[in-house]
Write a protein that holds these residues in place. Structure first.
Motif, PDB file in Angstrom:
ATOM      1  N   ARG A 298       0.820  -1.215   0.000  1.00 16.85           N
ATOM      2  CA  ARG A 298       0.000   0.000   0.000  1.00 16.85           C
ATOM      3  C   ARG A 298       0.852   1.262   0.000  1.00 16.85           C
ATOM      4  NH1 ARG A 298      -4.589  -1.608   4.591  1.00 16.85           N
ATOM      5  NH2 ARG A 298      -5.550  -3.327   3.409  1.00 16.85           N
ATOM      6  N   SER A 299       2.098   1.131  -0.406  1.00 17.07           N
ATOM      7  CA  SER A 299       3.038   2.248  -0.281  1.00 17.07           C
ATOM      8  C   SER A 299       2.622   3.485  -1.066  1.00 17.07           C
ATOM      9  CB  SER A 299       4.431   1.811  -0.739  1.00 17.07           C
ATOM     10  OG  SER A 299       4.390   1.351  -2.080  1.00 17.07           O
ATOM     11  N   SER A 300       1.837   3.302  -2.113  1.00 18.92           N
ATOM     12  CA  SER A 300       1.428   4.451  -2.920  1.00 18.92           C
ATOM     13  C   SER A 300       0.009   4.913  -2.620  1.00 18.92           C
ATOM     14  CB  SER A 300       1.531   4.115  -4.415  1.00 18.92           C
ATOM     15  OG  SER A 300       0.690   3.008  -4.730  1.00 18.92           O
ATOM     16  N   GLY A 301      -0.652   4.258  -1.695  1.00 17.83           N
ATOM     17  CA  GLY A 301      -2.039   4.604  -1.393  1.00 17.83           C
ATOM     18  C   GLY A 301      -2.165   5.451  -0.145  1.00 17.83           C
ATOM     19  N   ARG A 302      -3.359   5.944   0.093  1.00 14.76           N
ATOM     20  CA  ARG A 302      -3.570   6.815   1.239  1.00 14.76           C
ATOM     21  C   ARG A 302      -3.589   6.038   2.558  1.00 14.76           C
ATOM     22  NH1 ARG A 302      -9.939   8.656   1.244  1.00 14.76           N
ATOM     23  NH2 ARG A 302     -10.867   6.565   1.285  1.00 14.76           N
ATOM     24  N   HIS A 303      -3.711   4.714   2.468  1.00 16.23           N
ATOM     25  CA  HIS A 303      -3.709   3.890   3.666  1.00 16.23           C
ATOM     26  C   HIS A 303      -2.326   3.294   3.952  1.00 16.23           C
ATOM     27  CE1 HIS A 303      -8.029   4.200   3.951  1.00 16.23           C
ATOM     28  NE2 HIS A 303      -8.164   3.726   2.719  1.00 16.23           N
ATOM     29  N   SER A 304      -1.298   3.884   3.365  1.00 17.03           N
ATOM     30  CA  SER A 304       0.049   3.349   3.549  1.00 17.03           C
ATOM     31  C   SER A 304       0.490   3.472   5.005  1.00 17.03           C
ATOM     32  CB  SER A 304       1.047   4.091   2.647  1.00 17.03           C
ATOM     33  OG  SER A 304       1.088   5.463   2.981  1.00 17.03           O
ATOM     34  N   LYS A 305       1.378   2.554   5.404  1.00 15.23           N
ATOM     35  CA  LYS A 305       1.898   2.541   6.758  1.00 15.23           C
ATOM     36  C   LYS A 305       3.413   2.556   6.713  1.00 15.23           C
ATOM     37  CE  LYS A 305      -1.909  -0.424   8.388  1.00 15.23           C
ATOM     38  NZ  LYS A 305      -2.246  -1.719   9.060  1.00 15.23           N
ATOM     39  N   LYS A 306       4.019   3.086   7.752  1.00 14.25           N
ATOM     40  CA  LYS A 306       5.470   3.069   7.838  1.00 14.25           C
ATOM     41  C   LYS A 306       5.931   1.671   8.251  1.00 14.25           C
ATOM     42  CE  LYS A 306       7.751   6.362   9.662  1.00 14.25           C
ATOM     43  NZ  LYS A 306       8.308   7.363  10.618  1.00 14.25           N
ATOM     44  N   PRO A 307       6.996   1.171   7.644  1.00  9.24           N
ATOM     45  CA  PRO A 307       7.498  -0.153   8.046  1.00  9.24           C
ATOM     46  C   PRO A 307       8.045  -0.123   9.464  1.00  9.24           C
ATOM     47  CG  PRO A 307       8.996   0.896   6.504  1.00  9.24           C
ATOM     48  CD  PRO A 307       7.779   1.757   6.546  1.00  9.24           C
ATOM     49  N   ARG A 308       8.038  -1.305  10.093  1.00  8.28           N
ATOM     50  CA  ARG A 308       8.555  -1.454  11.441  1.00  8.28           C
ATOM     51  C   ARG A 308       9.867  -2.229  11.411  1.00  8.28           C
ATOM     52  NH1 ARG A 308       3.046  -3.852  14.174  1.00  8.28           N
ATOM     53  NH2 ARG A 308       1.766  -1.947  14.086  1.00  8.28           N
ATOM     54  N   SER A 309      10.724  -1.912  12.340  1.00  8.91           N
ATOM     55  CA  SER A 309      11.947  -2.684  12.506  1.00  8.91           C
ATOM     56  C   SER A 309      11.684  -3.819  13.493  1.00  8.91           C
ATOM     57  CB  SER A 309      13.087  -1.808  13.023  1.00  8.91           C
ATOM     58  OG  SER A 309      13.470  -0.861  12.057  1.00  8.91           O
ATOM     59  N   TYR A 310      12.249  -4.969  13.203  1.00 12.38           N
ATOM     60  CA  TYR A 310      12.104  -6.107  14.105  1.00 12.38           C
ATOM     61  C   TYR A 310      13.185  -6.060  15.169  1.00 12.38           C
ATOM     62  CZ  TYR A 310      11.985 -10.821  15.965  1.00 12.38           C
ATOM     63  OH  TYR A 310      11.921 -11.886  16.816  1.00 12.38           O
ATOM     64  N   ARG A 311      12.784  -6.213  16.403  1.00  3.09           N
ATOM     65  CA  ARG A 311      13.733  -6.251  17.519  1.00  3.09           C
ATOM     66  C   ARG A 311      13.948  -7.704  17.919  1.00  3.09           C
ATOM     67  NH1 ARG A 311      11.978  -2.093  22.105  1.00  3.09           N
ATOM     68  NH2 ARG A 311      14.004  -2.802  22.883  1.00  3.09           N
ATOM     69  N   ALA A 312      15.167  -8.155  17.790  1.00  2.00           N
ATOM     70  CA  ALA A 312      15.478  -9.554  18.078  1.00  2.00           C
ATOM     71  C   ALA A 312      15.080  -9.913  19.499  1.00  2.00           C
ATOM     72  CB  ALA A 312      16.969  -9.815  17.870  1.00  2.00           C
ATOM     73  N   VAL A 313      14.551 -11.127  19.642  1.00  2.00           N
ATOM     74  CA  VAL A 313      14.109 -11.619  20.946  1.00  2.00           C
ATOM     75  C   VAL A 313      15.275 -12.364  21.593  1.00  2.00           C
ATOM     76  CG1 VAL A 313      12.439 -13.060  22.166  1.00  2.00           C
ATOM     77  CG2 VAL A 313      11.742 -11.821  20.092  1.00  2.00           C
ATOM     78  N   HIS A 314      15.989 -11.674  22.452  1.00  2.00           N
ATOM     79  CA  HIS A 314      17.140 -12.303  23.102  1.00  2.00           C
ATOM     80  C   HIS A 314      16.756 -12.979  24.412  1.00  2.00           C
ATOM     81  CE1 HIS A 314      19.942 -10.753  20.205  1.00  2.00           C
ATOM     82  NE2 HIS A 314      19.532  -9.517  20.400  1.00  2.00           N
ATOM     83  N   ARG A 315      15.652 -12.541  24.987  1.00  3.54           N
ATOM     84  CA  ARG A 315      15.200 -13.138  26.242  1.00  3.54           C
ATOM     85  C   ARG A 315      13.718 -13.457  26.107  1.00  3.54           C
ATOM     86  NH1 ARG A 315      17.974 -10.472  31.460  1.00  3.54           N
ATOM     87  NH2 ARG A 315      16.588 -12.058  32.297  1.00  3.54           N
ATOM     88  N   THR A 316      13.410 -14.705  26.004  1.00  7.14           N
ATOM     89  CA  THR A 316      12.029 -15.137  25.835  1.00  7.14           C
ATOM     90  C   THR A 316      11.757 -16.297  26.783  1.00  7.14           C
ATOM     91  OG1 THR A 316      10.396 -15.932  24.218  1.00  7.14           O
ATOM     92  CG2 THR A 316      12.630 -16.766  23.992  1.00  7.14           C
TER      93      THR A 316
END
Length: 368
Positions: A298-316
């Motif tokens: 949806r990068s070109s549409g009005r409903h576009s969203k900013k991408p998120r960065s993944y945070r590695a799960v070091h403690r689960t």
């Protein structure tokens, strides 16, 4: 309205979560060589106990409402035509491709053959071998090795069972020495011989095993729980070796995109994110990738969203069952040493059912 074609190659934990998340917003095709989901968490018990033989197999047919599941093996990715090519010759056009082919595990935590019937026969063979063996050796003192040793001991209280581990303590990957001590105490109280600092390899004679000090151990059955291998050989053979690290993992950026490929993502055990390769991490990656794929489509549409960065799960949280009624749970605590919980918490959270009812519900089936 659904946006674009998303092809997800691999129907493991990350693959099914991602496909299900995108089913309402994209045209999703999930590709897997198996016709059923393989609930690997239940596989160690299935390899030991006959009453669990069928538990790891859950059909895909209720997973997607709008998309489809294509049974087949991916053999090539055509990045020019933007198509995934299956061994059957079928070509699947994509706007976004997701590599979720996971990792290969040692038996019995492996789907053997091409069908649930063949995999069930492999489980039955392990069950028979365990039932008649006099001495069973398990190599590897991580979560899988400890869990398998406990399952074997409970199924064969009369057999000799040895767990050999190359490290100085069990469950060292949890970062909790206390959890390792608890596992060792349970195993030894159930007469499992635990050998630490014992790097094992096959001996010169059949049925013998030798450690780094030259000591020889005889056993008529052995299981090796010593790690996994990412399922990416098909990518290397298809000419995409530049996508892979030296260990065979797919190189991804912080948004879980394959480096240099804005329309290709990789999630779960198959990628090179530096974290414990456990189910909660795979599911967390699927959530972030689903958001970023929607953002891309949806990068070109009005409903576009900013991408998120993944945070590695070091403690689960990490749960290691000792059969259906016992085990150890390692629970991370902010700014402190992990809490180690015991029997009741572990039995309720995982040991009794091995999350089988939960996974059945994820795939659209009743918990039973």
């Amino acid at each position: 309205m659904r946006d674009g074609n998303v092809v997800v190659i691999g129907g493991g934990y990350a693959g099914i979560r991602l496909a299900k998340k995108l089913d309402e917003t994209a045209h999703v095709t999930l590709v897997d060589r198996k016709e059923v989901f393989f609930h690997r968490i239940a596989s160690l018990r299935a390899g030991v106990r006959p009453d669990w033989t069928g538990a790891p197999f859950i059909p895909y047919d209720r997973l997607l409402t709008n998309g489809r599941v294509a049974v087949g093996k991916a053999v090539r990715v055509d990045t020019v035509e933007r198509q995934a090519v299956l061994a059957t010759g079928e070509r699947l056009p994509y706007d976004v491709l997701v590599i979720a082919t996971g990792a290969d595990y040692p038996e019995p935590a492996r789907f053997v053959g091409a069908s649930p019937d063949e995999a069930a026969k492999a489980f039955a063979e392990h069950q028979h071998n365990i039932a008649v063996a006099e001495h069973i050796l398990v190599v590897g003192g991580g979560p899988s090795g400890v869990e398998l040793s406990a399952e074997i001991r409970l199924a064969r209280p009369d057999a000799r069972v040895t767990l050999a581990h190359s490290g100085q303590e069990l469950l060292h990957s949890t970062g909790s020495a206390r959890a390792g001590r608890k596992a060792r105490a349970w195993l030894e109280s159930h007469e499992v011989a635990v050998r630490l600092d014992s790097f094992m390899s096959p001996g010169h004679d059949f049925g013998t095993y030798r450690d780094a000090n030259g000591s020889v151990l005889a056993a008529d059955l052995s299981f090796w729980a010593t790690g996994t291998t990412p399922n990416t050989l098909w990518l290397r053979l298809a000419g995409h070796g530049d996508w892979l690290t030296g260990s065979g993992h797919v190189k991804v950026d912080r948004t879980l995109r394959v480096e240099g490929r804005p329309d290709v993502f990789a999630v779960g055990d198959v990628n090179d994110v530096s974290e414990l390769k456990v189910t909660p991490a795979a599911l967390a990656q699927a959530e972030v990738a689903a958001h970023n794929i929607t953002s891309y489509l949806r990068s070109s549409g009005r409903h576009s969203k900013k991408p998120r960065s993944y945070r590695a799960v070091h403690r689960t949280p990490l749960i290691v069952p000792f059969g259906p009624a016992d085990g150890v749970t390692v629970l991370p605590v902010p700014l402190g040493e992990s809490a180690v919980l015991g029997t009741r918490t572990t039995a309720i959270a995982k040991a009794k059912t091995l999350m089988t009812p939960y996974m059945r519900r994820q795939l659209g089936y009743s918990a039973a």
